[in-house]
Design a protein around this motif. Structure first.
Motif: not given
Length: 152
Positions: A108-112, A120-123
């Motif tokens: 999910v993190t890679l997709d966003m 939010n990405y850093k979190l």
């Protein structure tokens, strides 16, 4: 080597859980599991289903590890062989759950990722790192619990 066998061969109670292997891993498991729980709860991600699984795993493992810690600290484990097997089984299941949650969270993190390092990405990156650390801690605890269980 004899002192290591003595440490691994007994289930601790009371303050002994802070000085024996693998029980010394309870506190780091709680810390990193709690960090995953907090970081995932702080972010808003559009695909809620994988995040829901990550939240379930982090809350379930945090709660069960805390209960397990309290049982060992209060000396509630009388039949040591059964408790050693249960300790091995619980940490094995927790390691498997955390691995599946870590992979889902990383996906999910890679997709966003859109090229910008938003808050939010850093979190989410931090949550992924802490999730894999928690997975590693539970896996190590599983191996050491299996060794202790076999020594009974």
């Amino acid at each position: 080597m004899a002192s290591n066998t003595a440490i691994m061969g007994n289930l601790p109670s009371g303050i002994g859980i802070c000085a024996t292997i693998p029980d010394i891993l309870y506190l780091p498991e709680l810390v990193f599991g709690g960090l995953v729980w907090i970081l995932v709860a702080c972010t808003l991600v559009v695909p809620h289903n994988p995040q829901g699984w990550v939240m379930f795993v982090s809350v379930f493992c945090f709660t069960m590890t805390f209960i397990w810690l309290v049982v060992f600290a209060c000396g509630g484990h009388r039949n040591r062989g059964i408790w050693a097997a249960a300790d091995f089984a619980y940490h094995g299941i927790a390691a498997f759950f955390y691995l599946s949650a870590s992979v889902a969270l990383a996906k999910v993190t890679l997709d966003m990722n859109d090229g910008n390092l938003t808050q939010n990405y850093k979190l989410d990156i931090s949550a992924v790192v802490f999730s894999y650390v928690a997975t590693l801690l539970y896996f190590i605890h599983t191996i050491l619990s299996a060794i202790r269980w076999k020594s009974f």
